[in-house]
Design an enzyme around this catalytic site. Structure first.
Site, PDB file in Angstrom:
ATOM      1  CG  ASP A 219      38.436  37.019  41.966  1.00  0.00           C
ATOM      2  OD1 ASP A 219      38.004  37.003  43.130  1.00  0.00           O
ATOM      3  OD2 ASP A 219      39.212  36.154  41.516  1.00  0.00           O
ATOM      4  CD  GLU A 270      33.531  53.803  25.524  1.00  0.00           C
ATOM      5  OE1 GLU A 270      32.717  53.208  24.790  1.00  0.00           O
ATOM      6  OE2 GLU A 270      34.764  53.618  25.486  1.00  0.00           O
TER       7      GLU A 270
HETATM    8  C1  GLC Z   1      38.860  35.875  45.473  1.00  0.00           C
HETATM    9  C2  GLC Z   1      37.496  35.268  45.699  1.00  0.00           C
HETATM   10  C3  GLC Z   1      37.682  33.870  46.197  1.00  0.00           C
HETATM   11  C4  GLC Z   1      38.442  33.073  45.157  1.00  0.00           C
HETATM   12  C5  GLC Z   1      39.753  33.768  44.776  1.00  0.00           C
HETATM   13  C6  GLC Z   1      40.351  33.194  43.530  1.00  0.00           C
HETATM   14  O1  GLC Z   1      39.579  36.001  46.647  1.00  0.00           O
HETATM   15  O2  GLC Z   1      36.753  36.059  46.574  1.00  0.00           O
HETATM   16  O3  GLC Z   1      36.456  33.253  46.485  1.00  0.00           O
HETATM   17  O4  GLC Z   1      38.722  31.799  45.644  1.00  0.00           O
HETATM   18  O5  GLC Z   1      39.562  35.130  44.524  1.00  0.00           O
HETATM   19  O6  GLC Z   1      39.625  33.579  42.399  1.00  0.00           O
END
Ligand code: GLC
Ligand code: CA
Length: 544
Positions: A219, A270
């Site tokens: 993310d 790994e």
């Molecule tokens: C990314 C995710 C989204 C979330 C954001 C903050 O864009 O896809 O759903 O709100 O990160 O973590």
């Protein structure tokens, strides 16, 4: 004729060029990855919330469909402020979803079915309920405080940074300090300049890799590090359609972040067969591709198609520019047409019958392209964006903008599995799903579509089967060209050529061909000895 030709694949002679074709390609280079929005996929225990037991019970569906892997949106204990993207404990499972043994059982069952499991990891920020942030709130001088960005009390916030969810990126602690959150206030940003943060995430990766997962979707991978001096951003906050640019130079895409991905890559190395796929929302595609250099993440999601309107110049540019940019670093493109952050494609492409025909054609295009394809749960059913009543909405984007921005709930509504009143999402019919499912969604139910050879679901299943048989699809190389409203992607691989031809216009077109039509996205395609007639908003695969 406005043809545009784009060469694809790796640039010959680059030190990082991809392996010779005769070598076995790693699975992730051409995988079809199914994105499971866990909360909305299948409820195993009847509380109206999707969970790991429910997902596990539905694995045979994913195997029947023919995908290679699943990526699960965050399953961690969370503060619940942003659909699980505010993590309280990275090495545990939210009790709403199950426990760690459920992840282990899921991985084991998936493996039996030939499916891989990819988890979501959220390194840019934690929840404000994470023990580190709690400790930092209680004592400004504790070691945990340096794992976030705090600033002493003052009238004005430390700089002009904005939250992606609206408003300033700084909020106050009860004792008057400022802290940074580039998303919701419940998501304080981590300070990656404190080495404890990096060490802890390495522990998290190993914790799950040791349990047999096949990798991570990362993310906000373009975040993590911020300008060391926390200087003002140079421009107005105005992300472009394709992501952040130089006007946000101080908040995103700091050079130091690439060292994080090098370290994570070496951890994955790994564990053979594992991979990292990054969410990198930057306007400059060449910058995005840098995150997938051979010693960094294996791939970065390519959002261009997801953000393109339904016309040939937009689609050709989305495809051509991604093939070029990722080709230059030897990474496969990871194509995306839908996810939990964007309106469903049926609706984006105009809604109703037209939107559905276009979404079907787009799926046929997606599954032809070289690289990996990400399919968002429910897109294989042709779900439209759902209407969610205001009082049921949960997305911080909606709540923080006082309703000015609709937010993302409409693409997160539970899956319709059967045509009963509760659509089969929960075992108990009476359970109220966490987001209301529109009554008319019964018509989209899996149970109905499996019996209908003309359904969207049948189309996806057929497309996945044909893709698996033809190395030109997914594993090949491609060129893209347009001729008016006709988009043609010519895919070669395994010594054969398959053309994906999409009629994006409102009139039927005649495509010259004496080849075999392998797949059509909708009805009304007519084949003669020398040509294929394509109705509007229809795509075909032709083996030449
Ligand atoms: C990314 C995710 C989204 C979330 C954001 C903050 O864009 O896809 O759903 O709100 O990160 O973590
Ligand atoms: Ca449940």
């Amino acid at each position: 004729m406005s043809a545009r030709l784009v060469a694809a694949g790796t640039a010959a002679g680059q030190p990082w060029s991809s392996p010779a074709p005769e070598q076995e390609q790693p699975w992730w280079r051409s995988a079809v990855v199914y994105q499971v929005y866990l909360r909305s996929f299948a409820d195993g225990n009847g509380d109206g919330i999707g969970d790991l037991a429910g997902l596990r019970a539905r694995l045979p569906y994913l195997s029947w469909l023919g995908v290679d892997a699943l990526w699960i949106n965050p399953h961690y204990p969370s503060g619940g402020a942003d659909g699980g993207y505010d993590v309280v404990d990275y090495r545990a499972v939210d009790p709403e979803y199950g426990d760690v043994s459920d992840v282990e059982a899921l991985v084991a069952d998936a493996r039996q079915l030939g499916l891989r499991v990819v988890l979501d990891v959220v390194p840019n920020h934690t929840s404000d309920r994470h023990p580190w942030f709690r400790a930092a709130l209680a004592d400004p001088d504790c070691p945990e405080a340096s794992r976030y960005h705090f600033a002493p009390p003052s009238e004005e916030p430390p700089n002009n940074w904005r939250s992606l969810f609206g408003g300033p990126a700084w909020s106050r602690t009860p004792d008057g300090r400022w802290y940074l959150h580039l998303f919701a206030p419940e998501q304080p940003d981590l300070n990656w300049r404190d080495p404890v943060v990096a060490d802890d995430f390495e522990r998290t990766l190993r914790f799950w890799l040791d349990r047999g997962v096949s990798g991570f979707r990362v993310d906000v991978a373009y975040g993590l590090y911020k300008d060391a001096g926390l200087r003002d951003n140079p421009g107005e906050y105005s992300p472009t359609l394709f992501g952040h640019g130089p006007e946000q130079a101080m908040t995103w895409n700091q050079p130091e972040v690439h060292d994080v991905w090098r370290r994570w890559r070496s951890v994955c190395d790994e564990y053979p067969g594992t991979m990292l796929v990054g969410e990198v929302c930057l306007a400059d595609l060449d910058e995005v591709a840098l995150y997938s250099r051979p010693d960094e993440m294996h791939q970065s999601l390519s959002f261009r198609l997801l953000k393109s309107k339904w016309d040939t110049p937009a689609f050709a540019d989305a495809i051509g520019s991604a093939l070029e940019a990722f080709g230059r670093v030897g990474a496969p493109v990871s194509w995306v047409l839908g996810n939990h952050d964007k309106d469903r494609m049926v609706t984006r492409f105009g809604g109703g019958e037209t939107g559905l025909a276009r979404a079907r054609a787009a799926a046929v295009l997606l599954l032809a392209l070289p690289g990996s394809a990400y399919v968002y749960a429910g897109d294989e059913l042709g779900l439209p964006q759902a209407h969610v009543p205001d009082e049921a909405r949960r997305d911080p984007i909606f709540l923080r903008s006082n309703g000015a921005r609709a937010g993302r709930d409409g693409c997160r509504v539970p899956m319709p599995w059967n045509a009963t009143a509760g659509v089969g999402f929960s075992p108990a019919r009476a359970a109220k799903p966490w987001l209301p499912v529109p009554a008319e969604w019964r018509q989209h139910a899996v149970s109905r579509q499996t019996r209908d050879s003309g359904s969207v679901l049948s189309l996806y299943r057929r497309a996945l089967a044909v893709r698996a048989e033809h190395p030109a699809l997914g594993t090949g190389e491609a060129t893209v060209a347009t001729d008016g409203d006709v988009l043609t992607v010519t895919c070669t691989g395994g010594g054969r050529t398959v053309r994906c031809v999409v009629n994006m216009g409102g009139e039927s077109v005649l495509v010259r061909s004496s080849g075999q039509v392998l797949l059509e996205s909708g009805p009304g395609v007519h084949t003669s000895a020398r040509s294929v007639a394509l109705p509007p908003d229809t795509a075909v695969w032709i083996a030449d």
